[in-house]
Design a protein around this motif. Structure first.
Motif, short mmCIF file in Angstrom:
data_model
loop_
_atom_site.label_atom_id
_atom_site.label_comp_id
_atom_site.label_asym_id
_atom_site.label_seq_id
_atom_site.Cartn_x
_atom_site.Cartn_y
_atom_site.Cartn_z
N ASP A 221 24.51 -18.82 -23.93
CA ASP A 221 25.72 -18.79 -23.12
C ASP A 221 25.64 -19.86 -22.03
OD1 ASP A 221 27.74 -18.17 -21.23
OD2 ASP A 221 27.71 -16.05 -21.83
N LEU A 222 26.56 -20.82 -22.07
CA LEU A 222 26.46 -21.95 -21.14
C LEU A 222 26.76 -21.59 -19.69
CD1 LEU A 222 28.82 -25.01 -21.89
CD2 LEU A 222 29.64 -23.02 -20.76
N ARG A 223 27.35 -20.39 -19.47
CA ARG A 223 27.60 -19.97 -18.09
C ARG A 223 26.29 -19.74 -17.32
NH1 ARG A 223 32.08 -15.70 -20.01
NH2 ARG A 223 30.51 -15.53 -21.63
N LEU A 224 25.19 -19.48 -18.06
CA LEU A 224 23.89 -19.26 -17.42
C LEU A 224 23.46 -20.47 -16.59
CD1 LEU A 224 22.09 -17.51 -20.37
CD2 LEU A 224 22.31 -16.55 -18.08
N PHE A 225 23.93 -21.66 -16.97
CA PHE A 225 23.50 -22.88 -16.27
C PHE A 225 24.11 -23.00 -14.87
CE2 PHE A 225 23.02 -24.44 -20.77
CZ PHE A 225 21.64 -24.50 -20.73
N SER A 226 25.19 -22.24 -14.60
CA SER A 226 25.82 -22.41 -13.27
C SER A 226 25.89 -21.11 -12.49
CB SER A 226 27.22 -23.00 -13.43
OG SER A 226 27.97 -22.25 -14.35
N GLU A 227 25.19 -20.07 -12.93
CA GLU A 227 25.26 -18.79 -12.23
C GLU A 227 24.14 -18.57 -11.22
OE1 GLU A 227 25.57 -16.13 -15.53
OE2 GLU A 227 27.75 -16.10 -15.45
N ASN A 228 23.17 -19.47 -11.19
CA ASN A 228 22.05 -19.37 -10.24
C ASN A 228 21.29 -18.05 -10.31
OD1 ASN A 228 22.38 -21.91 -9.29
ND2 ASN A 228 23.70 -21.30 -7.58
N ASP A 229 21.17 -17.49 -11.51
CA ASP A 229 20.41 -16.26 -11.70
C ASP A 229 18.93 -16.64 -11.82
OD1 ASP A 229 19.13 -13.98 -12.62
OD2 ASP A 229 20.87 -13.31 -13.79
N LEU A 230 18.13 -16.19 -10.83
CA LEU A 230 16.72 -16.61 -10.81
C LEU A 230 15.94 -16.12 -12.03
CD1 LEU A 230 15.75 -16.27 -7.05
CD2 LEU A 230 16.23 -18.35 -8.34
N ARG A 231 16.39 -15.00 -12.63
CA ARG A 231 15.68 -14.51 -13.83
C ARG A 231 15.79 -15.53 -14.96
NH1 ARG A 231 18.89 -9.05 -14.38
NH2 ARG A 231 20.46 -10.62 -13.92
N PHE A 232 16.91 -16.27 -14.98
CA PHE A 232 17.08 -17.35 -15.97
C PHE A 232 16.32 -18.60 -15.53
CE2 PHE A 232 19.74 -21.10 -17.20
CZ PHE A 232 19.50 -21.06 -18.57
N LEU A 233 16.56 -19.03 -14.29
CA LEU A 233 16.00 -20.30 -13.81
C LEU A 233 14.47 -20.31 -13.77
CD1 LEU A 233 18.58 -21.02 -10.99
CD2 LEU A 233 18.46 -22.08 -13.25
N LYS A 234 13.87 -19.12 -13.47
CA LYS A 234 12.41 -19.04 -13.36
C LYS A 234 11.71 -19.33 -14.69
CE LYS A 234 11.38 -16.19 -9.38
NZ LYS A 234 11.24 -14.81 -8.91
N GLN A 235 12.46 -19.20 -15.79
CA GLN A 235 11.84 -19.44 -17.10
C GLN A 235 11.54 -20.93 -17.32
OE1 GLN A 235 13.64 -17.07 -20.36
NE2 GLN A 235 14.97 -16.34 -18.73
N PHE A 236 12.04 -21.79 -16.42
CA PHE A 236 11.81 -23.23 -16.58
C PHE A 236 10.78 -23.73 -15.57
CE2 PHE A 236 15.97 -22.13 -18.09
CZ PHE A 236 15.99 -22.73 -19.35
N GLN A 237 10.07 -22.77 -14.94
CA GLN A 237 9.09 -23.09 -13.90
C GLN A 237 8.06 -24.13 -14.37
OE1 GLN A 237 8.71 -19.71 -11.71
NE2 GLN A 237 8.68 -21.06 -9.97
N ALA A 238 7.63 -24.00 -15.62
CA ALA A 238 6.56 -24.89 -16.09
C ALA A 238 7.11 -26.18 -16.66
CB ALA A 238 5.72 -24.19 -17.13
N ALA A 239 8.44 -26.26 -16.76
CA ALA A 239 9.04 -27.39 -17.45
C ALA A 239 9.31 -28.58 -16.54
CB ALA A 239 10.32 -26.94 -18.14
N ILE A 240 8.47 -28.76 -15.50
CA ILE A 240 8.69 -29.89 -14.57
C ILE A 240 8.12 -31.15 -15.19
CG2 ILE A 240 8.17 -30.85 -12.31
CD1 ILE A 240 8.22 -28.06 -11.21
#
Ligand code: 2NL
Length: 329
Positions: free
Chosen positions: A310-329
Motif C-alpha cells: 500500500d503506497l499510503r504507507l510511504f506518507s503516513e509517518n507510521d514508525l512501525r513501518f519506517l523502523k523496518q528500514f533502520q538497517a537500510a542506510i
C-alpha cells in the motif's frame, strides 16, 4: 517546582505549618474571603484555590525530595553510569530508493537537476506539447494556485527538464528527482502526491537503441543481472515514438503471481524519443539534435523492491513501518 528542595524533615515541617497549617497562609486568606466584594468573590475564590493546589503540590514535591530517614537526596552524579541512549533514526525508504536510482545514472554521466514544485502552465504543460484543451491534460489534473490561474503544482519533473533545455547548453544529460502532484482519488496504488525520477539525454545522433541500452543498464544495476526487459508501444504527447517498459517479475521470476497479475511482467516506467515540437519549444534545433526521456514513480519501484502493498504507507509517518528500514542506510 520540580527543583524545590528541603534540607531535612524540620524544614519540611516548617513549610507545612507556614502555608498549610491551621494558622497558615492558605487558611488565613480563606478567612479574608468574607471581606471580598460579592462581584469579585468568584475570581478571588478561583485564585485562592489555585494557590492552595500550588502549595500542596510544592509540599508533596518537597517531601519526595527527602530520603526515608529524612535527609536530602545526594546531589552527586555518578559519571561512571552509561548515558541515556539517543534513538537513531533511519532513512526514509523513498529517499533510499531515490539515491540508488540517482547513483546508478550518475555512473552513466547524468547529473541531478532540480526545480520548483509550483510551476507555470508553460513549463508543466504547454512546452511539453500539451496545449490547453488537449485531452491528455485530463490524465494529469492537478491543484491550482488561486492567486494566479497560471500557477499549479507540477504533475511531473519534466518541467525541470524544460527549464534545463531552455538554458541552451548542449549536450544535456540530466536526472530529475522530486515530488509531484496529481488530483487523484487516494487508494493503495495512487496518491495526490508522489515522487518521480525523470531522465533526459539530448545530443547529436541519440537513438532509441541508446534509450534501450541505458534503461537495461539501469534495471540490471537496480534489480540484478538476471532481470529481463520488454518494451510495449505507448503514447505520451511529449515523446514520439513512446513506450512503456516492463521488467520480468522479481517475485515469481516470470512464472506468474499476484504482483505481476499472472503475466510474468511488471511495468516500471514510461519513455520515448523527445518530440521535435518539445525541442523547438525550447529553441533547440530538432534537425541537429535528438534525445530520449523517461519517467518513473519512485513509490512504485520501492513497492517492488520491498514488497510494500500500500503506497499510503510511504506518507503516513507510521514508525512501525519506517523502523523496518533502520538497517537500510
Ligand atoms: C511516466 C512516464 C515519461 C517523459 C516522462 C519527458 C520529458 C521531457 C521531454 C519528453 Cl522534457 N519526455 N519525460 C517521457 C516519457 C515518459 O514518464 O509514466 N512517468 C511516471
Amino acid at each position: 517546582m520540580k527543583t524545590a528542595k528541603a534540607a531535612n524533615k524540620e524544614e519540611l515541617e516548617a513549610f507545612r505549618i507556614k502555608y498549610l497549617g491551621t494558622k497558615g497562609v492558605v487558611k488565613s486568606i480563606m478567612g479574608e474571603m468574607k471581606n471580598v466584594a460579592p462581584d469579585k468573590k468568584k475570581e478571588a475564590g478561583q485564585l485562592l484555590n489555585e494557590f492552595k493546589i500550588f502549595t500542596e503540590e510544592l509540599y508533596a514535591n518537597l517531601s519526595s525530595s527527602l530520603t526515608d530517614n529524612g535527609t536530602a537526596h545526594s546531589e552527586e552524579i555518578d559519571t561512571s553510569l552509561p548515558g541515556d541512549p539517543l534513538p537513531l533514526g533511519s532513512r526514509h525508504p523513498i529517499s533510499i530508493v531515490q539515491s540508488r536510482i540517482v547513483s546508478i545514472f550518475h555512473k552513466l554521466g547524468f547529473s541531478v537537476a532540480e526545480g520548483p514544485e509550483i510551476e507555470d502552465d508553460w513549463h508543466n504543460f504547454t512546452a511539453l506539447n500539451l496545449p490547453e484543451n488537449h485531452p491528455a491534460r485530463d490524465m494529469q489534473d492537478t491543484f491550482y494556485i488561486s492567486q494566479n490561474p497560471d500557477w499549479l503544482l507540477r504533475t511531473h519533473t519534466s518541467s525541470v527538464q524544460i527549464r534545463e533545455m531552455e538554458k541552451g547548453i548542449l549536450p544535456l544529460r540530466i536526472i530529475c528527482p522530486g515530488r509531484v502532484y496529481r488530483n487523484e482519488t487516494i487508494s493503495a496504488r495512487a496518491h495526490c502526491f508522489f515522487n518521480q525520477v525523470e531522465g533526459l539525454y539530448i545530443a547529436e545522433n541519440v537513438s532509441f537503441a541508446d534509450l534501450k541500452q541505458t534503461l537495461y543498464f539501469f534495471v540490471q544495476e537496480m534489480f540484478g543481472d538476471k532481470v529481463k526487459i520488454r518494451f510495449r508501444p505507448s503514447y505520451f504527447p511529449f515523446t514520439e515514438p513512446s513506450a512503456e517498459m516492463d521488467i520480468s517479475c522479481l517475485i515469481c521470476g516470470g512464472e506468474g503471481c499476484n504482483v505481476c497479475k499472472k503475466t510474468g511482467w511488471v511495468e516500471i516506467l514510461g519513455c520515448g524519443m523527445v518530440h521535435p515540437k518539445v525541442l523547438e519549444n525550447c529553441n533547440i534545433d530538432s534537425n541537429k539534435y535528438t534525445g530520449f526521456a523517461f519517467g518513473m514513480g519512485i513509490e512504485r519501484i520501492a513497492m517492488l523492491s520491498y514488497q510494500v502493498k500500500d503506497l499510503r504507507l510511504f506518507s503516513e509517518n507510521d514508525l512501525r513501518f519506517l523502523k523496518q528500514f533502520q538497517a537500510a542506510i
